[in-house]
Motif scaffolding. Structure first.
Motif, PDB file in Angstrom:
ATOM      1  N   GLU A  70       4.484 -18.362 -13.664  1.00  0.00           N
ATOM      2  CA  GLU A  70       5.542 -17.651 -13.470  1.00  0.00           C
ATOM      3  C   GLU A  70       6.194 -17.992 -12.225  1.00  0.00           C
ATOM      4  O   GLU A  70       7.298 -17.757 -12.231  1.00  0.00           O
ATOM      5  CB  GLU A  70       5.225 -16.198 -13.703  1.00  0.00           C
ATOM      6  N   ASP A  87       0.033 -16.100 -15.062  1.00  0.00           N
ATOM      7  CA  ASP A  87       0.719 -15.001 -14.629  1.00  0.00           C
ATOM      8  C   ASP A  87      -0.096 -14.350 -13.378  1.00  0.00           C
ATOM      9  O   ASP A  87      -0.850 -13.605 -14.153  1.00  0.00           O
ATOM     10  CB  ASP A  87       1.352 -14.234 -15.883  1.00  0.00           C
ATOM     11  N   ASP A  90       0.590  -9.760 -14.190  1.00  0.00           N
ATOM     12  CA  ASP A  90       1.389  -9.507 -15.428  1.00  0.00           C
ATOM     13  C   ASP A  90       1.410  -7.922 -15.168  1.00  0.00           C
ATOM     14  O   ASP A  90       0.410  -7.354 -15.476  1.00  0.00           O
ATOM     15  CB  ASP A  90       0.546  -9.843 -16.861  1.00  0.00           C
ATOM     16  N   THR A  92       4.237  -6.765 -12.944  1.00  0.00           N
ATOM     17  CA  THR A  92       4.688  -6.751 -11.700  1.00  0.00           C
ATOM     18  C   THR A  92       5.384  -5.524 -11.318  1.00  0.00           C
ATOM     19  O   THR A  92       5.170  -4.910 -10.134  1.00  0.00           O
ATOM     20  CB  THR A  92       5.586  -7.845 -11.322  1.00  0.00           C
ATOM     21  N   GLY A 159       7.458  -3.894 -25.083  1.00  0.00           N
ATOM     22  CA  GLY A 159       7.900  -4.125 -23.659  1.00  0.00           C
ATOM     23  C   GLY A 159       9.381  -4.630 -23.998  1.00  0.00           C
ATOM     24  O   GLY A 159       9.773  -4.589 -25.055  1.00  0.00           O
ATOM     25  N   PHE A 160      10.056  -4.565 -22.732  1.00  0.00           N
ATOM     26  CA  PHE A 160      11.533  -4.895 -22.750  1.00  0.00           C
ATOM     27  C   PHE A 160      11.756  -5.943 -21.517  1.00  0.00           C
ATOM     28  O   PHE A 160      11.005  -6.069 -20.470  1.00  0.00           O
ATOM     29  CB  PHE A 160      12.496  -3.593 -22.533  1.00  0.00           C
ATOM     30  N   ALA A 162      13.182  -8.172 -18.686  1.00  0.00           N
ATOM     31  CA  ALA A 162      13.594  -7.476 -17.302  1.00  0.00           C
ATOM     32  C   ALA A 162      15.128  -7.326 -17.352  1.00  0.00           C
ATOM     33  O   ALA A 162      15.684  -6.842 -16.602  1.00  0.00           O
ATOM     34  CB  ALA A 162      13.251  -8.780 -16.271  1.00  0.00           C
ATOM     35  N   GLY A 189       3.668  -2.099 -19.874  1.00  0.00           N
ATOM     36  CA  GLY A 189       4.278  -2.750 -18.860  1.00  0.00           C
ATOM     37  C   GLY A 189       3.647  -4.032 -18.479  1.00  0.00           C
ATOM     38  O   GLY A 189       3.984  -5.000 -17.802  1.00  0.00           O
ATOM     39  N   TYR A 206       1.020  -4.801 -30.978  1.00  0.00           N
ATOM     40  CA  TYR A 206       2.125  -5.069 -29.903  1.00  0.00           C
ATOM     41  C   TYR A 206       3.151  -5.821 -30.413  1.00  0.00           C
ATOM     42  O   TYR A 206       2.813  -7.042 -31.239  1.00  0.00           O
ATOM     43  CB  TYR A 206       1.465  -5.645 -28.849  1.00  0.00           C
ATOM     44  N   GLU A 208       7.127  -7.583 -29.176  1.00  0.00           N
ATOM     45  CA  GLU A 208       8.099  -8.000 -28.097  1.00  0.00           C
ATOM     46  C   GLU A 208       9.227  -8.925 -28.378  1.00  0.00           C
ATOM     47  O   GLU A 208       8.798  -9.928 -28.985  1.00  0.00           O
ATOM     48  CB  GLU A 208       7.534  -8.050 -26.625  1.00  0.00           C
ATOM     49  N   ILE A 211       9.576 -12.859 -24.744  1.00  0.00           N
ATOM     50  CA  ILE A 211       8.432 -13.088 -23.727  1.00  0.00           C
ATOM     51  C   ILE A 211       8.191 -14.148 -23.439  1.00  0.00           C
ATOM     52  O   ILE A 211       8.512 -15.205 -23.905  1.00  0.00           O
ATOM     53  CB  ILE A 211       7.171 -12.289 -24.551  1.00  0.00           C
ATOM     54  N   ASP A 215       3.031 -14.724 -19.996  1.00  0.00           N
ATOM     55  CA  ASP A 215       2.656 -13.354 -20.124  1.00  0.00           C
ATOM     56  C   ASP A 215       1.448 -13.296 -21.392  1.00  0.00           C
ATOM     57  O   ASP A 215       0.771 -12.466 -21.425  1.00  0.00           O
ATOM     58  CB  ASP A 215       3.961 -12.664 -20.762  1.00  0.00           C
TER      59      ASP A 215
END
Ligand code: LIP
Length: 268
Positions: A70, A87, A90, A92, A159-160, A162, A189, A206, A208, A211, A215
């Motif tokens: 990353e 990562d 993961d 952060t 998750g979302f 950044a 997170g 899960y 997202e 990504i 991750d």
């Protein structure tokens, strides 16, 4: 377990533990925080220190392997069939705020398949790992996904991105749709932790929308080896060369969660 895969796993665990020690040393200290793509996309000096030690340890045994990590845009190609996908931290944002929900994620890809995955949660001393075809483990205990089949009895994570504030497709309508149909939604997170907690049955799933390969590379193998199911939001196989969407579940709720998300996305 083949000797070669055994050695890859041993080195990955060693690197994860060493990075975890550094992360706990700095955990309660003030972090030096820099921004990347946006003001909310951050990196700390500990991410960089962790990545350096992980790559150094792996290179001691496998100097000719490729690396995709990353931080510092590390994309080192040596014409090898092996690529380490790393990562260093993961989670952060959690780490920068001293929230103890972060991990080291180290995956090894052979050609286009992940063959070794290690996820280490230093704050809890939780080591998740898997070698392709050999099952998934949590601190040396074999793990499997939960048997829960009803959404109303399921806890799922998401998750979302950044830069979510810049995206139209930002997972907010999906979050609302899922929240109203499951027992609970968690935003831990860390995608890697979300995948491992699904693998050991703490979560049922899960998802997202955007990504990065680093991750999820390790966590995807760990969940697959724990009898989980992983697809993109469109129901396709995950590719590790690019950003992707992901739906990862205990298999039992996969179609229900996929349909809920498709409906929230206008029947995509
Ligand atoms: C994080 C992911 C998480 C996502 C965050 C962030 P990082 O990775 O693990 O799932 O929601 O926005 O991308 O940046 O902490 O390595």
């Amino acid at each position: 377990m083949s000797g070669e895969l055994d050695k890859f796993l041993e080195v990955a665990k060693k690197a994860a533990l060493e990075a975890g020690k550094i992360q706990m040393d700095y955990f309660d200290k003030e972090k030096q925080i820099s921004t990347k793509s946006t003001e909310t996309d951050i990196v700390t000096q500990v991410d960089l220190l962790s990545q350096d030690i992980i790559v150094k340890i792996i290179k001691q045994d496998f100097p000719d392997h490729n690396f995709l990590a990353e931080e510092k845009d590390l994309d080192e190609k040596h014409n090898s069939k092996y690529t380490w996908i790393i990562d260093p931290i993961d989670g952060t944002v959690n780490y920068a705020h001293s929230i103890p929900m972060f991990c080291v994620s180290i995956g090894l890809k052979k050609d286009d398949k992940i063959v070794v995955g290690v996820v280490y949660v230093p704050s809890l001393d939780e080591m998740f790992w898997a070698v392709k075809g050999q099952g998934a483990f949590f601190n040396n205990t074999k793990i499997n996904v939960s048997n829960i089949k009803k959404l109303t009895q399921s806890v799922v994570a998401t998750g979302f991105a950044a830069n979510k504030h810049l995206q139209q497709d930002n997972n907010t309508k999906e979050f609302c749709a899922v929240t109203n149909n499951v027992q609970g939604v968690r935003r831990l997170g860390s995608a890697a932790i979300d995948l491992c907690y699904t693998a050991c049955g703490r979560l049922e799933g899960y998802w997202e929308l955007l990504i990065k390969p680093w991750d999820i590379a390790a966590g995807v193998l760990i969940l697959e080896e724990a009898s989980g199911k992983i697809t993109t939001v469109q129901g396709e196989e995950i590719q590790f060369q690019k950003d992707t969407s992901i739906i990862a579940t205990n298999n039992h709720i996969h179609s229900k969660l996929s349909n809920l998300l498709a409906k929230a996305r206008g029947g995509e």
